[in-house]
Scaffold this active site. Structure first.
Site, mmCIF file in Angstrom:
data_model
loop_
_atom_site.group_PDB
_atom_site.id
_atom_site.type_symbol
_atom_site.label_atom_id
_atom_site.label_comp_id
_atom_site.label_asym_id
_atom_site.label_seq_id
_atom_site.Cartn_x
_atom_site.Cartn_y
_atom_site.Cartn_z
ATOM 1 N N ASN A 1 0.826 -1.208 0.000
ATOM 2 C CA ASN A 1 0.000 0.000 0.000
ATOM 3 C C ASN A 1 0.864 1.264 0.000
ATOM 4 O OD1 ASN A 1 -2.356 -1.632 0.316
ATOM 5 N ND2 ASN A 1 -1.859 -1.817 2.483
ATOM 6 N N SER B 1 -10.927 -0.993 0.607
ATOM 7 C CA SER B 1 -9.580 -1.551 0.573
ATOM 8 C C SER B 1 -9.451 -2.809 -0.282
ATOM 9 C CB SER B 1 -9.098 -1.843 1.995
ATOM 10 O OG SER B 1 -9.950 -2.773 2.622
ATOM 11 N N LYS C 1 -0.305 3.950 4.643
ATOM 12 C CA LYS C 1 -0.471 3.500 3.261
ATOM 13 C C LYS C 1 0.244 4.478 2.325
ATOM 14 C CE LYS C 1 -3.608 0.288 4.761
ATOM 15 N NZ LYS C 1 -4.844 0.076 5.484
ATOM 16 N N ASP D 1 -13.529 6.440 6.640
ATOM 17 C CA ASP D 1 -12.157 5.948 6.738
ATOM 18 C C ASP D 1 -11.478 6.203 5.389
ATOM 19 O OD1 ASP D 1 -9.885 4.285 6.653
ATOM 20 O OD2 ASP D 1 -10.768 2.809 8.004
ATOM 21 N N GLU E 1 -15.998 3.483 4.205
ATOM 22 C CA GLU E 1 -14.659 3.830 3.742
ATOM 23 C C GLU E 1 -14.853 4.703 2.511
ATOM 24 O OE1 GLU E 1 -12.143 0.353 3.109
ATOM 25 O OE2 GLU E 1 -13.102 -0.644 4.796
ATOM 26 N N HIS F 1 -7.238 4.469 2.222
ATOM 27 C CA HIS F 1 -6.692 4.284 0.872
ATOM 28 C C HIS F 1 -6.882 5.500 -0.037
ATOM 29 C CE1 HIS F 1 -5.669 0.075 1.517
ATOM 30 N NE2 HIS F 1 -6.731 0.073 2.307
ATOM 31 N N HIS G 1 -13.917 -2.089 6.758
ATOM 32 C CA HIS G 1 -12.734 -2.757 7.292
ATOM 33 C C HIS G 1 -13.002 -3.387 8.665
ATOM 34 C CE1 HIS G 1 -8.509 -2.825 8.871
ATOM 35 N NE2 HIS G 1 -8.245 -3.107 7.615
#
Ligand SMILES: *Cc1c(COP(=O)(O)O)cnc(C)c1O
Length: 382
Positions: free
Chosen positions: A44, A178, A237, A203, A174, A206, A130
């Site tokens: 990542n 992910s 990440k 979140d 998110e 990423h 997640h």
């Protein structure tokens, strides 16, 4: 002990046994395992910042100045000026009043969510959130209701049916998923959270560093900073470091300093880690759109794979190539490694049954030539 051994045998039989497989060395887009150099599609470290000279130098300088450990938790004597410098910079980066650093993304989510929700609350969470968000929700003892992935119609139906039973509600998603690499419908979520009086927490693990101007994330990219109550993300990440942050109002941050147990009861991150994170955020702030070139590269890769008949998902630097069953997915990954490519097979329980996939994590150090090579190497049915 028999029970543990039986568990392991069963996992092995289903091709789901997880084992550690160390690398001797890792660089952006490159890794060495068993003495063999591999092109790495598994990390990542999207922008290669883990090896950026400014980031490495900042950590080295901090080691010289402060030594290794922080010595205590933030609320004891581990609270250094540099932690605050990072938090002020992150608040500016994310466009929020304040920010709080957590020791990891996992610790952020299992600290923040139980601090905000209790037995009288309800949490509406995207089905693909997640594990750390789900664990946070379970720890909170709130009623957890999961809505179908990115499905605003389903979410609204659940809100209409259940929201009124609870005094307060938290909505979790998110911004870039992910394992699927797709994007949450943020505008629709903001609309629903306003109408049904929920707090919205996202979140950006990423998205940070990749999406939006200066890599500020998807919330900023969509102009929704004022509407999203809690913006969480990680330094681990695209920022190439370690740890996590929450950007929110000063009230929320002060409240969490007093109630998030994973923040209170854990030693502060080492100053060298903080300094590296700070250098990475500052680097982002000097760029125009640090993720743009990578997103373009990923779009080309996705299109080329689709052209070869693969079912490919995502709209980001994460490119899942759907295979289906666990065994062929694991075999395909093994075969790719034999050809010099490190690509991770993602299997249940990380993803739903029957949706095993190869997860290509692209990074800015990948070249068009490397993408061509790996595409030639994935052959169905090997
Ligand atoms: C990686 C990740 C985390 C955990 O962050 P760590 O810093 O690795 O603990 C949390 N949420 C999402 C969506 C992630 O991808």
């Amino acid at each position: 002990m028999d029970k543990l051994a039986r568990f392991l045998e069963e996992r092995e039989r289903q091709h789901l046994l997880r084992v550690l497989a160390p690398l001797e060395q890792r660089f952006p887009a490159r890794a060495v395992r068993d003495g063999v150099e591999l092109i790495d599609f598994s990390s990542n470290d999207y922008l290669g910042l883990s090896h950026h000279p400014k980031v490495v130098q900042a950590a080295q300088d901090a080691l010289d100045n402060y030594g290794m450990g922080a010595g205590a938790s933030r609320l004891m004597s581990g609270d250094l000026a540099i932690h605050h410098e990072l938090e002020e910079t992150v608040a500016e980066f994310k466009g929020k009043e304040a920010a709080l650093v957590f020791n990891s993304g996992y610790q952020a989510n299992i600290g923040i969510i139980p601090a905000l929700a209790d037995r009288h609350s309800v949490i509406f969470a995207d089905q693909l959130c997640h594990a750390s968000m789900l664990d946070g929700a379970l720890l909170s003892r709130a009623k957890l209701i999961r809505f179908r992935h990115n499905d605003l119609v389903h979410l609204e139906e659940l809100l209409r049916k259940r929201r009124a039973e609870f005094s307060d509600a938290l909505l979790l998603t998110e911004t870039v998923f992910s394992m699927d690499g797709d994007l949450a419908p943020l505008k629709g979520l903001v609309e629903l959270k306003t109408r049904y009086r929920c707090l919205l927490m996202v979140d950006e693990a990423h998205a940070t560093g990749i999406f939006g101007p200066q890599g500020r994330g998807r919330v900023s990219d969509e102009g929704l900073t004022g509407e999203v109550d809690l913006i969480m993300g990680t330094f681990s990440k695209a920022l190439g470091g370690f740890g996590a942050y929450l950007a929110a109002s000063s009230t929320v941050v002060q409240y969490l300093i007093n109630s998030a147990r994973s923040f209170i009861y854990s030693t502060a991150l080492p100053p060298a880690v903080i300094a590296a994170n700070l250098a990475a955020v500052r680097w982002c702030l000097e760029q125009e759109r640090p993720g743009q070139q990578l997103l373009t590269l990923a779009a080309r890769f996705r299109q080329a794979l689709q052209g070869k008949g693969w079912q490919v998902g995502g709209e980001s630097q994460i490119v899942p190539v759907m295979v289906g069953e666990s065994e062929p997915t694991a075999l395909l990954a093994k075969e790719l490694q034999r050809h010099g490519f490190l690509v991770l097979p993602i299997r249940p329980p990380t993803v739903p049954e029957g949706q095993a996939r190869l997860r290509f994590s692209l990074c800015s150090a990948h070249t068009d030539e490397q993408l061509d090579q790996v595409m030639q190497a994935i052959v169905p049915g090997i």
